[in-house]
Every structure is written in structure tokens, then in C-alpha cells.
Motif scaffolding. Structure first.
Motif, mmCIF file in Angstrom:
data_model
loop_
_atom_site.group_PDB
_atom_site.id
_atom_site.type_symbol
_atom_site.label_atom_id
_atom_site.label_comp_id
_atom_site.label_asym_id
_atom_site.label_seq_id
_atom_site.Cartn_x
_atom_site.Cartn_y
_atom_site.Cartn_z
ATOM 1 N N LEU A 1 0.820 -1.210 0.000
ATOM 2 C CA LEU A 1 0.000 0.000 0.000
ATOM 3 C C LEU A 1 0.856 1.263 0.000
ATOM 4 O O LEU A 1 0.559 2.224 -0.725
ATOM 5 C CB LEU A 1 -0.928 -0.001 1.210
ATOM 6 N N LEU A 2 1.920 1.270 0.785
ATOM 7 C CA LEU A 2 2.788 2.449 0.816
ATOM 8 C C LEU A 2 3.460 2.673 -0.537
ATOM 9 O O LEU A 2 3.615 3.819 -0.975
ATOM 10 C CB LEU A 2 3.845 2.302 1.916
ATOM 11 N N SER A 3 3.831 1.603 -1.210
ATOM 12 C CA SER A 3 4.412 1.732 -2.554
ATOM 13 C C SER A 3 3.389 2.315 -3.518
ATOM 14 O O SER A 3 3.716 3.162 -4.363
ATOM 15 C CB SER A 3 4.900 0.370 -3.062
ATOM 16 N N GLY A 4 2.124 1.878 -3.384
ATOM 17 C CA GLY A 4 1.062 2.428 -4.224
ATOM 18 C C GLY A 4 0.812 3.891 -3.949
ATOM 19 O O GLY A 4 0.613 4.687 -4.877
ATOM 20 N N PHE A 5 0.831 4.281 -2.660
ATOM 21 C CA PHE A 5 0.664 5.693 -2.310
ATOM 22 C C PHE A 5 1.824 6.526 -2.859
ATOM 23 O O PHE A 5 1.626 7.629 -3.383
ATOM 24 C CB PHE A 5 0.586 5.864 -0.794
ATOM 25 N N GLY A 6 3.045 6.010 -2.711
ATOM 26 C CA GLY A 6 4.216 6.722 -3.231
ATOM 27 C C GLY A 6 4.135 6.910 -4.733
ATOM 28 O O GLY A 6 4.488 7.972 -5.261
ATOM 29 N N ALA A 7 3.661 5.879 -5.425
ATOM 30 C CA ALA A 7 3.496 5.962 -6.880
ATOM 31 C C ALA A 7 2.518 7.071 -7.247
ATOM 32 O O ALA A 7 2.765 7.863 -8.172
ATOM 33 C CB ALA A 7 3.000 4.620 -7.422
ATOM 34 N N ALA A 8 1.396 7.143 -6.522
ATOM 35 C CA ALA A 8 0.389 8.166 -6.806
ATOM 36 C C ALA A 8 0.943 9.566 -6.546
ATOM 37 O O ALA A 8 0.710 10.493 -7.332
ATOM 38 C CB ALA A 8 -0.852 7.921 -5.948
ATOM 39 N N ILE A 9 1.662 9.731 -5.456
ATOM 40 C CA ILE A 9 2.204 11.046 -5.106
ATOM 41 C C ILE A 9 3.192 11.524 -6.167
ATOM 42 O O ILE A 9 3.140 12.687 -6.612
ATOM 43 C CB ILE A 9 2.880 10.991 -3.723
ATOM 44 N N ILE A 10 4.080 10.653 -6.600
ATOM 45 C CA ILE A 10 5.077 11.043 -7.609
ATOM 46 C C ILE A 10 4.412 11.350 -8.940
ATOM 47 O O ILE A 10 4.760 12.325 -9.625
ATOM 48 C CB ILE A 10 6.135 9.927 -7.785
ATOM 49 N N GLN A 11 3.434 10.535 -9.330
ATOM 50 C CA GLN A 11 2.742 10.769 -10.598
ATOM 51 C C GLN A 11 1.977 12.090 -10.573
ATOM 52 O O GLN A 11 2.039 12.876 -11.528
ATOM 53 C CB GLN A 11 1.782 9.611 -10.897
ATOM 54 N N VAL A 12 1.265 12.352 -9.472
ATOM 55 C CA VAL A 12 0.506 13.605 -9.358
ATOM 56 C C VAL A 12 1.454 14.802 -9.324
ATOM 57 O O VAL A 12 1.173 15.850 -9.931
ATOM 58 C CB VAL A 12 -0.396 13.578 -8.111
ATOM 59 N N PHE B 1 4.310 15.008 -10.784
ATOM 60 C CA PHE B 1 4.775 15.175 -12.164
ATOM 61 C C PHE B 1 3.715 15.878 -13.010
ATOM 62 O O PHE B 1 4.023 16.772 -13.815
ATOM 63 C CB PHE B 1 5.125 13.808 -12.752
ATOM 64 N N LEU B 2 2.448 15.498 -12.811
ATOM 65 C CA LEU B 2 1.361 16.148 -13.531
ATOM 66 C C LEU B 2 1.247 17.615 -13.144
ATOM 67 O O LEU B 2 0.997 18.475 -13.996
ATOM 68 C CB LEU B 2 0.041 15.428 -13.252
ATOM 69 N N TYR B 3 1.419 17.904 -11.860
ATOM 70 C CA TYR B 3 1.387 19.298 -11.405
ATOM 71 C C TYR B 3 2.504 20.105 -12.059
ATOM 72 O O TYR B 3 2.303 21.272 -12.432
ATOM 73 C CB TYR B 3 1.521 19.375 -9.883
ATOM 74 N N TYR B 4 3.662 19.496 -12.197
ATOM 75 C CA TYR B 4 4.776 20.181 -12.860
ATOM 76 C C TYR B 4 4.406 20.513 -14.307
ATOM 77 O O TYR B 4 4.614 21.655 -14.764
ATOM 78 C CB TYR B 4 6.029 19.313 -12.817
ATOM 79 N N TYR C 1 4.188 6.336 -16.414
ATOM 80 C CA TYR C 1 5.553 5.882 -16.142
ATOM 81 C C TYR C 1 6.089 6.417 -14.819
ATOM 82 O O TYR C 1 6.817 5.724 -14.106
ATOM 83 C CB TYR C 1 6.481 6.303 -17.286
ATOM 84 N N MET C 2 5.749 7.661 -14.493
ATOM 85 C CA MET C 2 6.270 8.217 -13.247
ATOM 86 C C MET C 2 5.665 7.522 -12.037
ATOM 87 O O MET C 2 6.266 7.526 -10.960
ATOM 88 C CB MET C 2 6.013 9.717 -13.186
ATOM 89 N N ALA C 3 4.488 6.920 -12.189
ATOM 90 C CA ALA C 3 3.929 6.117 -11.105
ATOM 91 C C ALA C 3 4.787 4.883 -10.880
ATOM 92 O O ALA C 3 5.026 4.475 -9.737
ATOM 93 C CB ALA C 3 2.490 5.716 -11.435
#
Length: 250
Positions: free
Chosen positions: A92-103, A105-108, A222-224
Motif C-alpha cells: 500500500l505504501l508503494s502504491g501511495f508513493g506511486a500516486a504522489i510522484i505521478q501527481v 509530475f502532472l502538477y509540474y 511511467y512516473m507512477a
């Protein structure tokens, strides 16, 4: 390692399959996506629970089959080392980390394009209004150039899939079993996990930064993958460090 289905992997498989069946059976095929896919936080469709639920959603049959096969193949071995509780937390923590990094990147992509357009004289209110309708202004294209596609898609993007969490599991597998040999289906050359897994992550990072898809569909987050892998590595690093410190003091 015994390659049965461990308890944590079994329950994750069941949840993913139930969610996939629900996606197909309820509404017009879009209802579950509207509820449970992860939308860009600036979108009106975003809901906080999507940070969790998106990792149990999948886009099509091949998407869920590949992810669930990887979950069984690598997750079983990792869970046998971790135990069920620790494995679920790691997943679950890996999934949360994936979402945070992807979001992030999208914000950037979104903020970079938005700033460029506002500086060029476009109204921010009008820009957001157009994006909220799922549209774009053709006058943005010459202003944004190569950044247009990333900007236009960021606001209305949706993220589904267990891939981010599974990339965390892949990293854990590679660190626990570095000498195990892996291979791609279409490239049957065995490569040790300690080389194979970093290479896959590097390819995903390259695809995310350049927009050039090598092995996966162009709409892959990919960033996820990179975020899940990074989170998995950090968890493994700190957990191992804590175990060493505990052993040293005991």
C-alpha cells in the motif's frame, strides 16, 4: 521459495478481480472509473479516497492479467520473507508513493504550461474553464510547443492500476533475491534481478521524461512506476537500517 498463493497476495488478487468485475458490470462501464480512478486534484472529479482505490482499478483485461501475474510471481516470494502484515503495508505504501510522484509530475506539467500561457496573455480563469470541459484552445499550441501535450492532458488525466505498488514489490524482490534470473516474454534472455529490475525502472524514467514509449502503451503512467519503485527502495533501505540498528543495540 514455495510458489503457492500467500494470504496477502490472495486477498489482493481477490480485491482487484472484484473491482474489475464491478467496473464491467455496474453502470455503463464508466461508473467505477468516475468513483474510484485517481483524478488530477484540481479536477472536480477528484475525491480523497481515490488515492487508495485507484490501485485496485484496471483499464482492460490485459492490464489486470499482467499486473496480477506479477503480483503473484514476485509478491509471493516477498510476502514469505516479510510476513502478511508487513507485506500489505509495503504494498500500500508503494502504491501511495506511486500516486504522489505521478501527481507531482502532472502538477509540474500543468503549472509549467499554465504559467507560460498566462505570461503570454491568456486568462487563467478561461484556461481552467476550457480544461474543465475536457477541451483545449488551439491558440495554446504555438505558445506551448512541445509542452502542449503534457499540459493539455494533465488536468483531465486519470490513473488506474496496481503497477506502482507492484514496482515497489519488484524492488523488494530484487533486493531480497538479487541473484534470481528474470527475463522478458519477448526477449527470453535470463538476466539477474539486480540488473534486470533497475534497467526496467530506468526505461520507465526515460519514457516519462521524453514521452517516448518503448515497451508499454503511450498512456502508461511511467512516473507512477518510478514512484512505486523509489518508495519501495526507501522502505527497504530504512527497514534494513532499523533492523541493523536494533541488532547492534541488542
Amino acid at each position: 521459495m514455495r510458489q503457492g498463493i500467500t494470504d496477502g497476495v490472495k486477498h489482493l488478487l481477490i480485491i482487484n478481480v472484484v473491482m474489475f468485475i464491478g467496473t464491467l458490470a455496474i453502470g455503463n462501464g464508466q461508473t467505477f472509473y468516475q468513483w474510484f480512478a485517481l483524478y488530477f486534484p484540481e479536477s472536480e472529479a477528484f475525491q480523497p479516497w481515490q488515492i487508495l482505490t485507484h490501485m485496485f482499478m484496471h483499464g482492460n483485461l490485459m492490464h489486470i492479467l499482467f499486473n496480477m501475474f506479477a503480483l503473484w510471481m514476485f509478491g509471493t516470494a516477498v510476502e514469505q520473507i516479510f510476513g502478511t502484515k508487513k507485506f500489505i503495508i509495503f504494498y500500500l505504501l508503494s502504491g501511495f508513493g506511486a500516486a504522489i510522484i505521478q501527481v507531482a509530475f502532472l502538477y509540474y506539467q500543468y503549472n509549467t504550461g499554465l504559467t507560460t500561457l498566462v505570461e503570454a496573455g491568456f486568462s487563467q480563469t478561461d484556461i481552467v474553464s476550457v480544461l474543465s470541459e475536457g477541451k483545449y484552445d488551439t491558440n495554446w499550441v504555438p505558445v506551448l510547443g512541445d509542452n502542449f501535450e503534457g499540459f493539455a492532458s494533465a488536468f483531465n488525466s486519470t490513473m488506474v492500476g496496481a503497477s506502482g505498488a507492484i514496482f515497489g514489490i519488484l524492488v523488494a524482490f530484487g533486493m531480497l533475491f538479487p541473484e534470481s534470473k528474470l527475463m522478458l516474454i519477448f526477449l527470453p534472455i535470463p538476466v539477474k534481478a539486480k540488473y534486470f529490475i533497475p534497467a526496467i525502472i530506468a526505461l520507465d524514467l526515460f519514457s516519462a521524461l521524453t514521452g517516448n514509449s518503448i515497451f508499454s502503451p503511450s498512456n502508461t503512467a511511467y512516473m507512477a512506476h518510478v514512484g512505486g519503485a523509489l518508495t519501495g527502495f526507501l522502505l527497504m533501505y530504512f527497514w534494513k537500517k532499523n533492523e541493523r540498528d536494533k541488532y547492534r543495540w541488542n
